[in-house]
Design an enzyme around this catalytic site. Structure first.
Site, PDB file in Angstrom:
ATOM      1  N   ASP A  96      12.250  25.453  31.636  1.00  0.00           N
ATOM      2  CA  ASP A  96      13.497  25.715  32.356  1.00  0.00           C
ATOM      3  C   ASP A  96      13.716  27.226  32.495  1.00  0.00           C
ATOM      4  OD1 ASP A  96      15.819  25.059  33.681  1.00  0.00           O
ATOM      5  OD2 ASP A  96      17.027  24.915  31.873  1.00  0.00           O
ATOM      6  N   GLN A 116      27.809  25.377  21.505  1.00  0.00           N
ATOM      7  CA  GLN A 116      28.400  26.620  21.978  1.00  0.00           C
ATOM      8  C   GLN A 116      27.853  27.765  21.142  1.00  0.00           C
ATOM      9  OE1 GLN A 116      32.536  25.313  21.620  1.00  0.00           O
ATOM     10  NE2 GLN A 116      32.911  26.925  20.109  1.00  0.00           N
TER      11      GLN A 116
END
Length: 554
Positions: A292, A143
């Protein structure tokens, strides 16, 4: 069976969870076939095979996607890798895999504090002037928290979730064993190359777990654009970056997903060209690219600049591979069907397929685009169609090329979102020519020839030693010749199963005859009971033979 293949009770709990989720989503048959049901029965667990009614209307691809989401971070990442394999899965499966979002509930900041102190060497408050305990985003592996350094620099902390590596490693261990069993027990799934896909996935995920590797990737990409201020890569603060923590500059801009609402002052056509130029330079010049580049990893900044973030997943293309890619794209743009077919056949050389049929279909496909103006040529769709042809022929691309084609198609989609008239073929043409010319330059040819010559000389120089080792091994009787004939092994297994059934049938018949004789003898003393027991044993043996024959599909 999976129980024997696992060999370690530490994974049994995870096996139970995986099997239960698969059964819940209607894949009980697969659970049976790979032996997971047997493992659970031995562990005293019960499975209910009835398919839930609310899932009965879902297509198989949607079921798999929902099962992957429920199985957790490792399997979500696996689905994201599968989304790049258009050569293995049809479009509806790729669409479903593309829906997998790498999101997870945020952990309280206090759960991260201990690990942060270990990684920083002191309390976070001593390093950062400000640190927001509320995360900007939370994913399966990490996170992100916003912070500010003592000098006022805005940064983000990407913190790996505590204890995530052992969970990932256990899942990878299970996936590797499961892929091996699937190839043996479910031949119809072999065309999806489960072991190859899992190897690629495990390598990529382990690399993504190392946040210092992500930092090195970012710096390598940044070095490529040192003289291009229009391309921004966040700076890595290495004094606090390591395997579990990555501290980098905060990028404040407009996310790519909001490209349709760019304010005044942004040149959409210029942004499309600059984005294409950046990704093509990574792929075809450096051979090291962001694998990506989706809309969440691209930001548009004032001055028509573009920022790329999150370099956890990268692709690599060797010099030889870049030449092959350039040859393929040049053949597609130039409608040279023979050139396209030659490259594809080289890429799929390790696969089984009808080369003549593939060549014929590729030539007919490319010929259909004859006369289409270059600006109207949708190169991304063209590549997707070529991959679909490979899939229909049961052929697979090497993993590095699957990543590149996925990134290329994503790039064109983002470019057309900014500019409907975006011409990816025209943008790629100069890079393709440069790669082809560099590969065919006299100096490059001389270098490859010299390397080949050195390799041949080294092989000849080592030949006497190799022959000597071979002769010594032969004299000692240690020379062995191994011949692996899968069809013969399968035939032997069938014979073994047939012999087991025949033996049990003979024993069952003998029990019936013997028990009948015993029952006719009226001597008392439990003789009749012994005969009854013999009949019961014969009945059980007969049931085993019938079930064995039924399960064997005969």
């Amino acid at each position: 069976m999976l129980w024997e293949a696992l060999g370690a009770a530490r994974d049994l709990g995870r096996v139970q969870q995986i099997a239960a989720v698969l059964v819940r989503y209607g894949f009980g048959g697969l659970v049976r076939r790979v032996g997971m049901a047997g493992a659970l029965e031995r562990a005293g667990k019960a499975l209910h095979w009835r398919e839930p009614e609310d899932l009965a209307r879902l297509e198989p691809a949607a079921r798999v996607r929902r099962a992957l989401e429920e199985l957790g971070p490792t399997f979500v990442k696996l689905g994201q890798i599968l989304a790049t394999r258009g050569d293995l899965f049809p479009p509806e499966w790729i669409v479903e895999f593309g829906k997998l979002q790498d999101a997870a509930p945020a952990l309280p900041f206090e759960d991260l504090r201990g690990q942060l102190i270990e990684d920083l060497g002191e309390a976070p408050e001593a390093v950062f002037a400000e640190l927001d305990p509320v995360p900007l985003a939370a994913a399966s592996l990490a996170q992100v928290h916003r912070a500010r350094l003592a000098d006022g620099t805005a940064v983000v902390l990407k913190v790996r979730r505590p204890g995530i590596r052992p969970v990932i490693e256990a899942d990878l261990r299970l996936l590797d064993r499961l892929a091996e069993i699937i190839e043996k027990e479910a031949p119809e799934l072999v065309r999806y190359r489960p072991r190859e896909v899992i190897r690629q996935f495990a390598h990529s995920l382990r690399r993504e777990l190392d946040f210092s590797a992500e930092g090195r990737h970012a710096e390598r990409i940044a070095a490529l654009f040192v003289g291009s201020p229009e391309i921004v890569v966040p700076r890595i603060h290495w004094q606090w970056t390591g395997e579990r923590l990555n501290v980098q500059d905060f990028i404040e801009g407009i996310p790519g997903r909001q490209a349709a609402a760019l304010p005044e002052g942004f040149d959409r056509r210029l942004l499309a060209r600059r984005g294409a130029d950046a990704v093509l330079r990574m792929m075809l010049e450096a051979g090291f690219f962001h694998a990506d580049p989706h809309q969440g990893n691209v930001f548009y900044l004032p001055g028509n600049r573009i920022a790329f973030i999150d370099f956890g997943m990268v692709g690599r293309l060797s010099e030889a591979r870049r030449f092959e890619v350039a040859t393929l794209m040049h053949g597609l743009v130039g409608r040279d069907a023979g050139k396209v077919a030659d490259v594809l056949l080289d890429w799929s050389a390790d696969s089984n397929g009808d080369a003549d049929a593939l060549r014929s279909e590729i030539e007919a496909f490319v010929d259909d685009y004859h006369g289409v103006p270059l600006k109207k040529l949708d190169l991304g769709a063209l590549l997707a169609d070529v991959v679909a042809i490979l899939r229909e022929h049961g052929l697979a691309l090497p993993p590095d090329l699957a990543l590149m084609i996925k990134a290329f198609i994503t790039l064109e989609g983002m470019g057309r979102q900014l500019d409907p008239d975006f011409d990816i073929a025209g943008e790629a043409a100069p890079f393709l020519r440069e790669v082809l010319l560099a590969h065919l330059a006299p100096r490059a040819i001389a270098r490859r020839g010299w390397e080949a010559l050195l390799g041949g000389v080294q092989m000849l120089a080592g030949l006497p030693q190799d022959l000597g080792r071979l002769l010594r091994a032969a004299r000692r009787g240690k020379l062995q010749l191994e011949v692996d004939v899968p069809a013969l092994k399968s035939f032997g297994d069938q014979l073994d199963r047939a012999a087991s059934r025949l033996t049990m049938a003979i024993v069952t018949a003998a029990l019936i005859v013997g028990s009948s004789i015993v029952m006719t003898v009226d001597r008392g003393g439990g003789v009749a009971t012994l005969g009854l027991l013999g009949f019961i044993a014969a009945m059980l043996g007969g049931l085993w033979v019938l079930i064995s024959v039924w399960r064997g599909g005969r």
